[in-house]
Enzyme design. Structure first.
Site, short mmCIF file in Angstrom:
data_model
loop_
_atom_site.label_atom_id
_atom_site.label_comp_id
_atom_site.label_asym_id
_atom_site.label_seq_id
_atom_site.Cartn_x
_atom_site.Cartn_y
_atom_site.Cartn_z
N LYS A 64 44.91 16.71 53.20
CA LYS A 64 44.07 15.99 52.64
C LYS A 64 44.31 15.31 51.13
CE LYS A 64 40.28 16.48 55.82
NZ LYS A 64 40.35 17.39 56.94
N ASP B 38 44.51 27.52 56.94
CA ASP B 38 44.47 26.29 57.03
C ASP B 38 43.68 25.77 55.83
OD1 ASP B 38 43.66 23.57 57.42
OD2 ASP B 38 43.19 23.61 59.42
N PHE C 127 37.97 24.03 62.62
CA PHE C 127 38.43 22.73 62.69
C PHE C 127 40.11 22.63 62.11
CE2 PHE C 127 39.63 18.50 62.04
CZ PHE C 127 39.13 17.72 63.10
C1 LIG Z 1 40.52 17.47 58.28
C2 LIG Z 1 41.08 18.74 58.86
C3 LIG Z 1 42.11 18.98 59.41
C4 LIG Z 1 42.95 17.65 60.21
O1 LIG Z 1 43.54 16.75 59.28
P1 LIG Z 1 43.93 15.40 59.90
O2 LIG Z 1 44.72 14.85 58.50
O3 LIG Z 1 42.77 14.61 59.92
O4 LIG Z 1 44.88 15.49 60.86
C5 LIG Z 1 42.64 20.20 59.84
N1 LIG Z 1 42.16 21.21 59.32
C6 LIG Z 1 41.23 21.25 58.32
C7 LIG Z 1 40.65 22.41 57.74
C8 LIG Z 1 40.60 19.75 58.23
O5 LIG Z 1 39.74 19.86 57.42
#
Ligand SMILES: *Cc1c(COP(=O)(O)O)cnc(C)c1O
Length: 408
Positions: free
Chosen positions: A255, A226, A141
């Site tokens: 986050k 990420d 994700f």
């Molecule tokens: C939540 C998340 C995103 C996206 O973050 P947003 O602030 O919602 O755009 C991207 N990568 C990972 C691994 C995430 O958990």
């Protein structure tokens, strides 16, 4: 302002707010530490922490103090000028990571969008004009913008929004052979979450990470980690990749970085970061004084307070309880995770269990349909964990007792 009830807020929300979330029928109006309260005054133990955002708990005093002081001094100025708290936060991130330079934006998706652009620009400059492809992992994700939803190798997030941008290729997470096979003449980078969050709290073997780093080195590819969810102490190390003893060229954060304020960050080595020049990338709000002041306070708490050791200790304690529950309730198929990102994979959908826990005052989440995910704040105590486990066990017992498979 008159106080509204849950029911009133749910009704108004449905009328005025776009229908993009399957929301539970409460409105949260107040938080402190690991607790939140809804509009009807009911108290909850928060084992979701704003989806890994409120890692220091709700309204951590160091963060609220920093925000209050900054609000009175300067809320926003353009990035055409230097911004002191932005510089301070960049320094803190650089001093505590592999990276040399930081770009600030407003979300995880935006950080990943920046990472994709940076990798492509670097590749054009240093690898050749036909190097643009990024390999990502199944069940990953990376966000909801068109490029990041394409990087997110999950058709359910993509199918309504085609055509998707070109230049992405997918392999199963943890499959080194498939990864090696997928590398082609256009490949410039591999983008991966050190712990997959939304995809079900999935981990790969240490051998995969060793092999990945080796492949990247041999084939001259950029590694993009990420760490939007796994980073900033969530796994008991400041960054999850530290568990595997490897470093990327590019890393994204968001986050937990702003203590609850919206911020994202793109980190890179000097060599890679230097591909960006003025005009290549920008964000009006990115790194604004308010959110970076919150970020500086958040980083201070994360790196100074013994919080990482506490996270590991509480993670092991909580996991022990989850393992015990898995032995008792056979519909729990696996317990997994790292530090305080933990999960129970079930043999059935978990949404009813989430709703039943909420009913009893515990906030958890279900992802990938049948994975219960636990993301308590890193400041969580044994007493809070005991309380959460007692609620969870009550709900699991009612699932077991109910032949239909749903909690009573
Ligand atoms: C939540 C998340 C995103 C996206 O973050 P947003 O602030 O919602 O755009 C991207 N990568 C990972 C691994 C995430 O958990």
């Amino acid at each position: 302002m008159t106080k509204k009830s849950n029911a009133q807020l749910v009704k108004l929300g449905k009328k005025y707010v776009m229908n993009t979330y399957g929301r539970l029928p409460i409105a949260l109006v107040k938080g402190e530490g690991a607790k939140v309260w809804d509009a009807d005054g009911r108290e909850y133990l928060d084992f979701l922490a704003g989806l890994a955002v409120n890692s220091l708990g709700h309204c951590h005093p160091k963060v609220t103090e920093a925000v209050k002081a900054q609000v009175d001094q300067l809320i926003h100025v353009s990035n055409l000028y230097w911004i002191e708290p932005q510089i301070e936060l960049a320094q803190s991130l650089v001093e505590n990571s592999f990276a040399d330079k930081v770009f600030f934006c407003n979300s995880g998706a935006e950080a990943n969008e920046g990472a994709i652009k940076l990798a492509r620009k670097y590749a054009k400059l240093h690898m050749g004009p036909d190097k643009y492809e990024i390999i990502t992992m199944e069940k990953s994700f990376h966000g909801r913008t068109l490029a990041t939803v394409t990087a997110t190798a999950q058709p359910k997030y993509q199918k309504a929004f085609t055509p998707l941008p070109e230049g992405f290729r997918y392999v199963p997470f943890g499959d080194l052979k498939a990864l090696e096979k997928a590398i082609g003449p256009h490949t410039c980078a591999i983008m991966v979450e050190p712990v997959q969050g939304e995809g079900g709290v999935n981990l790969a073997e240490p051998a995969f990470w060793e092999g990945l780093a080796k492949l990247a080195k041999e084939q001259n590819l950029l590694l993009i980690f990420d760490e939007v969810q796994s980073g900033l102490g969530r796994t008991g190390k400041l960054f999850a990749h530290e568990h595997y003893g490897i470093t990327p060229h590019i890393m994204t954060l968001a986050k937990a970085l702003g203590g609850g304020t919206p911020i994202g960050a793109l980190l890179a080595t000097d060599e890679v970061a230097s591909a960006f020049e003025p005009g290549d990338h920008a964000s009006t709000f990115g790194g604004n004084p308010l959110v970076t002041a919150a970020g500086v306070a958040t980083m201070d708490v994360l790196v100074q307070g013994g919080l990482l050791a506490h996270c590991l200790e509480m993670g092991a304690y909580f996991r022990g309880h989850l393992n015990r529950l898995a032995e008792k309730y056979t519909f729990i198929q696996e317990v997994r995770g790292l530090g305080l990102i933990l999960a129970c994979e079930l043999d059935r959908p978990g949404a009813d269990i989430v709703a039943a826990c909420l009913e009893k005052g515990l906030i958890i989440n279900c992802t990938a349909v049948n994975v219960l995910r636990f993301l308590p704040p890193l400041i969580i105590t044994k007493e809070d964990i005991d309380h959460a486990v007692a609620i969870l066990e009550e709900v699991l017992a009612s699932v077991e007792a109910n032949a239909g498979g749903t909690p009573a």
